[in-house]
Design a protein around this motif. Structure first.
Motif, mmCIF file in Angstrom:
data_model
loop_
_atom_site.group_PDB
_atom_site.id
_atom_site.type_symbol
_atom_site.label_atom_id
_atom_site.label_comp_id
_atom_site.label_asym_id
_atom_site.label_seq_id
_atom_site.Cartn_x
_atom_site.Cartn_y
_atom_site.Cartn_z
ATOM 1 N N MET A 78 0.939 -1.202 0.024
ATOM 2 C CA MET A 78 0.025 0.116 0.132
ATOM 3 C C MET A 78 0.737 1.170 -0.074
ATOM 4 O O MET A 78 1.802 1.257 0.794
ATOM 5 N N SER A 79 0.713 2.129 -0.858
ATOM 6 C CA SER A 79 1.493 3.247 -0.932
ATOM 7 C C SER A 79 1.012 4.418 -0.240
ATOM 8 O O SER A 79 -0.101 4.449 0.543
ATOM 9 N N VAL A 80 1.683 5.443 0.162
ATOM 10 C CA VAL A 80 1.365 6.728 1.080
ATOM 11 C C VAL A 80 0.147 7.418 0.435
ATOM 12 O O VAL A 80 -0.824 7.607 1.406
ATOM 13 N N MET A 81 -0.053 7.304 -0.601
ATOM 14 C CA MET A 81 -1.063 7.915 -1.257
ATOM 15 C C MET A 81 -2.429 7.251 -1.018
ATOM 16 O O MET A 81 -3.469 7.763 -0.769
ATOM 17 N N ASP A 82 -2.406 5.930 -0.848
ATOM 18 C CA ASP A 82 -3.604 4.972 -0.718
ATOM 19 C C ASP A 82 -3.887 5.077 0.811
ATOM 20 O O ASP A 82 -5.060 4.775 1.107
ATOM 21 N N GLN A 83 -3.038 5.712 1.594
ATOM 22 C CA GLN A 83 -3.374 5.802 3.182
ATOM 23 C C GLN A 83 -3.760 7.216 3.667
ATOM 24 O O GLN A 83 -4.334 7.339 4.712
ATOM 25 N N MET A 84 -3.665 8.113 2.550
ATOM 26 C CA MET A 84 -4.071 9.441 2.884
ATOM 27 C C MET A 84 -5.642 9.669 2.733
ATOM 28 O O MET A 84 -6.408 8.821 1.961
ATOM 29 N N GLU A 85 -6.041 10.584 3.595
ATOM 30 C CA GLU A 85 -7.485 10.751 3.741
ATOM 31 C C GLU A 85 -7.786 11.502 2.300
ATOM 32 O O GLU A 85 -7.235 12.502 1.771
ATOM 33 N N PRO A 86 -8.912 11.282 1.373
ATOM 34 C CA PRO A 86 -9.457 12.092 0.169
ATOM 35 C C PRO A 86 -9.517 13.512 0.747
ATOM 36 O O PRO A 86 -10.320 13.555 1.693
ATOM 37 N N PRO A 87 -9.402 14.419 -0.106
ATOM 38 C CA PRO A 87 -9.762 15.702 0.155
ATOM 39 C C PRO A 87 -11.422 16.026 0.468
ATOM 40 O O PRO A 87 -11.624 16.930 0.894
ATOM 41 N N VAL A 88 -12.206 15.300 -0.378
ATOM 42 C CA VAL A 88 -13.680 15.286 -0.229
ATOM 43 C C VAL A 88 -13.922 13.664 -0.025
ATOM 44 O O VAL A 88 -13.487 12.817 -0.697
ATOM 45 N N LYS A 89 -14.919 13.453 0.808
ATOM 46 C CA LYS A 89 -15.472 12.141 1.049
ATOM 47 C C LYS A 89 -16.721 11.713 0.352
ATOM 48 O O LYS A 89 -17.587 12.857 0.303
ATOM 49 N N LEU A 90 -16.805 10.698 0.059
ATOM 50 C CA LEU A 90 -18.227 10.355 -0.542
ATOM 51 C C LEU A 90 -18.791 9.109 0.396
ATOM 52 O O LEU A 90 -18.075 8.171 0.654
ATOM 53 N N SER A 91 -19.863 9.535 1.252
ATOM 54 C CA SER A 91 -20.322 8.639 2.228
ATOM 55 C C SER A 91 -20.879 7.272 1.429
ATOM 56 O O SER A 91 -21.125 7.210 0.144
ATOM 57 N N ASP A 92 -20.909 6.295 2.301
ATOM 58 C CA ASP A 92 -21.632 5.185 2.063
ATOM 59 C C ASP A 92 -22.937 5.275 1.041
ATOM 60 O O ASP A 92 -23.219 4.740 -0.056
ATOM 61 N N GLN A 93 -23.543 5.763 1.765
ATOM 62 C CA GLN A 93 -25.052 6.267 1.339
ATOM 63 C C GLN A 93 -25.033 7.068 0.073
ATOM 64 O O GLN A 93 -25.939 6.490 -0.822
ATOM 65 N N ALA A 94 -24.232 7.948 -0.114
ATOM 66 C CA ALA A 94 -24.116 8.495 -1.529
ATOM 67 C C ALA A 94 -23.569 7.735 -2.449
ATOM 68 O O ALA A 94 -23.984 7.613 -3.540
ATOM 69 N N ALA A 95 -22.591 6.770 -2.064
ATOM 70 C CA ALA A 95 -21.910 5.758 -2.987
ATOM 71 C C ALA A 95 -23.150 4.812 -3.567
ATOM 72 O O ALA A 95 -23.279 4.716 -4.836
ATOM 73 N N ALA A 96 -24.025 4.240 -2.704
ATOM 74 C CA ALA A 96 -24.837 3.661 -3.046
ATOM 75 C C ALA A 96 -25.885 4.196 -3.959
ATOM 76 O O ALA A 96 -26.548 3.552 -4.817
ATOM 77 N N ARG A 97 -26.218 5.396 -3.654
ATOM 78 C CA ARG A 97 -27.281 6.222 -4.482
ATOM 79 C C ARG A 97 -26.703 6.368 -5.966
ATOM 80 O O ARG A 97 -27.434 6.186 -6.892
ATOM 81 N N VAL A 98 -25.437 6.756 -5.959
ATOM 82 C CA VAL A 98 -24.797 7.116 -7.361
ATOM 83 C C VAL A 98 -24.623 5.695 -7.977
ATOM 84 O O VAL A 98 -25.102 5.330 -9.332
ATOM 85 N N ASN A 99 -24.513 4.539 -7.385
ATOM 86 C CA ASN A 99 -24.681 3.176 -8.133
ATOM 87 C C ASN A 99 -25.946 2.880 -8.670
ATOM 88 O O ASN A 99 -26.238 2.370 -9.749
ATOM 89 N N THR A 100 -26.989 3.175 -7.895
ATOM 90 C CA THR A 100 -28.382 2.948 -8.238
ATOM 91 C C THR A 100 -28.653 3.835 -9.520
ATOM 92 O O THR A 100 -29.370 3.246 -10.543
ATOM 93 N N ILE A 101 -28.626 4.994 -9.329
ATOM 94 C CA ILE A 101 -28.659 5.910 -10.438
ATOM 95 C C ILE A 101 -28.208 5.537 -11.793
ATOM 96 O O ILE A 101 -28.830 5.360 -12.911
ATOM 97 N N VAL A 102 -26.776 5.021 -11.511
ATOM 98 C CA VAL A 102 -26.125 4.636 -12.824
ATOM 99 C C VAL A 102 -26.663 3.523 -13.454
ATOM 100 O O VAL A 102 -26.670 3.391 -14.507
ATOM 101 N N GLU A 103 -27.255 2.470 -12.393
ATOM 102 C CA GLU A 103 -27.694 1.211 -12.856
ATOM 103 C C GLU A 103 -29.088 1.606 -13.813
ATOM 104 O O GLU A 103 -29.329 1.157 -14.632
ATOM 105 N N GLU A 104 -29.853 2.383 -13.065
ATOM 106 C CA GLU A 104 -31.143 2.616 -13.529
ATOM 107 C C GLU A 104 -30.922 3.574 -14.889
ATOM 108 O O GLU A 104 -31.898 3.188 -15.745
ATOM 109 N N MET A 105 -29.984 4.431 -15.119
ATOM 110 C CA MET A 105 -30.028 5.166 -16.256
ATOM 111 C C MET A 105 -29.149 4.196 -17.446
ATOM 112 O O MET A 105 -29.439 4.779 -18.501
ATOM 113 N N ASN A 106 -28.645 3.325 -17.193
ATOM 114 C CA ASN A 106 -28.005 2.575 -18.192
ATOM 115 C C ASN A 106 -27.297 3.407 -19.329
ATOM 116 O O ASN A 106 -27.672 3.482 -20.497
#
Length: 116
Positions: free
Chosen positions: A1-29
């Motif tokens: 694992m690199s140092v970059m992999d261990q760093m906090e991202p400058p913006v976070k995407l919550s689990d709920q937001a990630a799930a909703r993005v995945n759902t929207i992408v699937e539905e829109m095809n």
């Protein structure tokens, strides 16, 4: 694992937001499979958030992934979004993506615009 992999991202995407993005992408095809969040001038508080699906990652984009979802933020928007969390909230009033932005000094009641 690199140092970059261990760093906090400058913006976070919550689990709920990630799930909703995945759902929207699937539905829109569609080829547009990444959530782009940007900050634009305007709105009742001075700046407003923009949410769009995108199929292009620009060379200067910050890329954040969570649970298979990809978030893109351009460098200029990142100046206003650093330290923020993109969340998806469902309540009695409705459901929406919301940004918990520690840089905002004021925001409108709907949460789509803010001031710094």
């Amino acid at each position: 694992m690199s140092v970059m992999d261990q760093m906090e991202p400058p913006v976070k995407l919550s689990d709920q937001a990630a799930a909703r993005v995945n759902t929207i992408v699937e539905e829109m095809n569609s080829d547009k499979r990444m959530l782009r969040v940007a900050v634009n001038g305007g709105g009742c508080s001075g700046f407003q958030y923009s949410f769009d699906l995108d199929d292009t990652q620009n060379p200067d984009d910050v890329v954040v992934t969570n649970k298979g979802a990809t978030l893109l933020v351009d460098q200029i928007s990142l100046m206003y979004l650093a330290g923020s969390e993109i969340d998806y909230v469902e309540d009695m009033i409705g459901a929406s993506f919301q940004i918990k932005n520690p840089n905002a000094t004021a925001s409108c009641s709907c949460g789509s615009s803010f001031a710094i």
